[in-house]
Design an enzyme around this catalytic site. Structure first.
Site, PDB file in Angstrom:
ATOM      1  N   GLY A 207      62.567  40.130  55.400  1.00  0.00           N
ATOM      2  CA  GLY A 207      62.220  41.411  54.763  1.00  0.00           C
ATOM      3  C   GLY A 207      60.860  41.878  55.222  1.00  0.00           C
ATOM      4  N   ASN A 208      60.295  42.841  54.518  1.00  0.00           N
ATOM      5  CA  ASN A 208      58.931  43.294  54.818  1.00  0.00           C
ATOM      6  C   ASN A 208      58.282  43.822  53.548  1.00  0.00           C
ATOM      7  OD1 ASN A 208      59.388  46.304  54.689  1.00  0.00           O
ATOM      8  ND2 ASN A 208      60.889  45.729  56.260  1.00  0.00           N
ATOM      9  N   TYR A 209      57.004  44.213  53.654  1.00  0.00           N
ATOM     10  CA  TYR A 209      56.209  44.570  52.468  1.00  0.00           C
ATOM     11  C   TYR A 209      56.410  46.008  51.977  1.00  0.00           C
ATOM     12  CZ  TYR A 209      53.515  40.283  53.193  1.00  0.00           C
ATOM     13  OH  TYR A 209      53.128  38.987  53.326  1.00  0.00           O
TER      14      TYR A 209
END
Ligand code: C5P
Length: 403
Positions: A207-209
Site C-alpha cells: 500500500g502507500n500513505y
C-alpha cells in the site's frame, strides 16, 4: 438562503446565546431553521427563545412527547441542506470525532448527508489541547467545515483564542456556502482518491500513505458547484457529505481501473487523484507466507494498468482529464513528461520537498501544468482551498469546450 433547510445544533457553552442571534439572522434571510439543543445547553439558552425565533419546535431528546413518540434523527439529518453545530463545545467536538452517540445532536450529525459546519467555543487551553486540535483536524478530514474561533475575552476572564465566531461571521460563511457558483451544473465528474492495496497473502498487502483527503476535497468542491460526482475511493476512513456524490469503494488497482472504465464514457470531468500501486504481486498466496527462507523472500510483481494513461488515450475532446504527480526530484521535468505521456489536460504537481504538502497533511502546495504550456504556481493552502483552485481551472476549460 431562501427556503434553505438549516439545522442549528447547540451544545453547552456560554456562546449558546449567540446561536439565538444566528437563528434570527437566518430566519430573516428566508431560511427554514430547525434547532437541536443538547440537554446541558438548555442551561444557557431556553428552547422557548429558540422555538420563537426559529418558528419551529426545538429538538433535544430522543423522546419527542408524552405519548412516547420519538424524534426521528434520521429524518432530521436527511431533511437538512446544511447542519451547523455552533457553539461546538470540546465535549461535542470529541463526540463528533469519535462517533459517541449519546444525544440527539450527535445522532443527527451521524445521520446527516448534508455539508456540516462547526464553530468551536471553549477556553483557550482547552482549544489548544492536543486532543481538541486532533479532534478538529479529524472532523475537517471528514470534510466538515470548521468556522474557526476568534481571539478575545473568554468566559473564564482569560484572554485568548476560543471565542465562538460572531453570529454575523457564521451567517456570512453560510451565505457564501449557498451562493457558491453552480458553474458545473449538469456536468458529470469522476474522481479517484486514496491508496490502493495490492494483496500479497491473507494478512499482507502493498500500500502507500495516501489519505484520500485531496481527492475527497475535490469531490466535495465539484459537487458544491453542481456536478454529479462518482468518487472511486481506495481504502480510506474519510466520510463524504454531499448528496451529489456517489461513492464506490475499491481495494486494488485492478478494481479501481474497472470502476473508472465502467464510468468514464459518460463523464465530462475526470480527476485521477488516487495513489495507485504501479506493481501488484503476480500470485496471491492462499495462506499466510511463513518465515522459511533464511536468505530472504522474493515477491514477483507485475505492472498494473495505468488508469490515467488509459482514459487519456480514449478521451474525446469534450472530456477533461486531470492527473496528479507527486514527485521527489526533478519535479517539473517529470510532471511535464507525465502530462504528455498520459494526454491529460493538466497535471497537478505536488512535491514531497514542500513542508506541509503531500500525503496525510491537511494542506497542499501545487503547481498546475497545462497541455497548453501554461504553468500556474499556488501557495501552500488547505486541501479544501486547493480543490477550489483546481476546480476553477477545470471550469475555465469547460467554458472553452462549451463555447
Ligand atoms: O506515473 P505516476 O503514477 O506518477 O502518475 C500519477 C498519476 O497517474 C496520478 O494522477 C494517478 O492517479 C495516476 N495513475 C493511475 N493509474 C496508475 C498509476 C497512476 O491512474 N496505475
Amino acid at each position: 438562503m431562501k427556503n434553505k433547510k438549516i439545522i442549528i445544533a447547540i451544545s453547552a457553552s456560554i456562546a449558546a446565546y449567540k446561536a439565538a442571534f444566528l437563528v434570527r439572522l437566518l430566519v430573516k434571510a428566508g431560511a427554514n431553521v430547525k434547532v437541536i439543543i443538547t440537554p446541558a445547553a438548555k442551561e444557557f439558552v431556553t428552547p422557548l427563545t429558540l422555538s420563537t425565533l426559529s418558528k419551529n419546535p426545538v429538538f433535544s431528546d430522543f423522546v419527542l412527547n408524552k405519548n412516547g413518540e420519538w424524534t426521528n434523527h434520521v429524518d432530521l439529518g436527511l431533511w437538512a441542506d446544511l447542519m451547523v453545530i455552533a457553539p461546538a463545545s470540546a465535549n461535542t467536538i470529541a463526540k463528533m470525532a469519535n462517533g459517541i452517540c449519546d444525544n440527539l445532536l450527535i445522532a443527527t450529525y451521524l445521520s446527516a448527508k448534508c455539508p456540516i459546519m462547526f464553530g468551536p467555543a471553549m477556553d483557550l487551553d482547552m482549544f489548544i489541547h492536543p486532543t481538541t486540535v486532533q479532534n478538529c483536524a479529524k472532523l475537517q478530514s471528514f470534510g466538515n467545515i470548521m468556522i474557526d474561533a476568534n481571539e478575545g475575552e473568554l468566559a473564564s476572564g482569560l484572554n485568548g483564542k476560543g471565542r465562538m465566531a460572531e453570529p454575523e461571521e457564521i451567517f456570512s460563511v453560510i451565505e457564501k456556502h449557498f451562493n457558491s457558483e453552480q458553474d458545473l451544473l449538469g456536468k458529470i465528474a469522476l474522481v479517484t482518491a486514496g491508496p490502493t492495496y495490492e494483496i500479497i497473502d491473507p494478512v499482507r498487502f502493498i500500500g502507500n500513505y495516501s489519505s484520500g483527503k485531496m481527492g475527497f476535497a475535490l469531490a466535495e468542491e465539484l459537487a458544491n458547484r453542481g456536478a454529479l460526482v462518482t468518487l472511486i475511493a481506495g481504502p480510506v476512513e474519510i466520510i463524504h457529505h454531499h448528496k451529489n456524490i456517489t461513492r464506490i469503494n475499491v481495494h486494488s488497482a485492478t478494481q479501481m481501473f474497472e470502476a473508472v472504465n465502467e464510468n468514464f464514457s459518460t463523464t465530462n470531468i475526470a480527476i485521477m487523484c488516487a495513489a495507485v500501486a504501479d506493481y501488484s504481486p503476480i500470485t496471491v498466496a492462499d495462506e499466510k507466507i511463513k518465515k522459511q527462507n533464511e536468505e530472504g523472500l522474493t515477491i514477483e510483481l507485475k505492472k498494473t494498468k495505468d488508469i490515467l494513461k488509459h482514459i487519456g488515450s480514449i478521451k474525446t475532446n469534450k472530456q477533461i482529464v486531470v492527473g496528479f504527480a507527486l514527485e521527489t526530484n526533478h519535479e517539473e521535468e517529470n510532471a511535464l513528461i507525465k502530462l504528455k505521456e498520459k494526454k491529460a489536460d493538466f497535471i497537478v504537481l505536488n512535491s514531497l520537498q514542500t513542508p506541509g504538502a503531500g500525503f496525510k497533511h491537511n494542506t497542499n502546495q501545487i503547481t498546475i501544468l497545462k497541455n497548453s504550456g501554461e504553468k500556474i504556481a499556488f501557495n501552500l493552502k488547505s486541501k479544501n482551498d486547493v480543490a477550489i483552485d483546481i476546480v476553477n481551472e477545470i471550469v475555465k476549460i469547460t467554458n472553452t469546450i462549451d463555447a
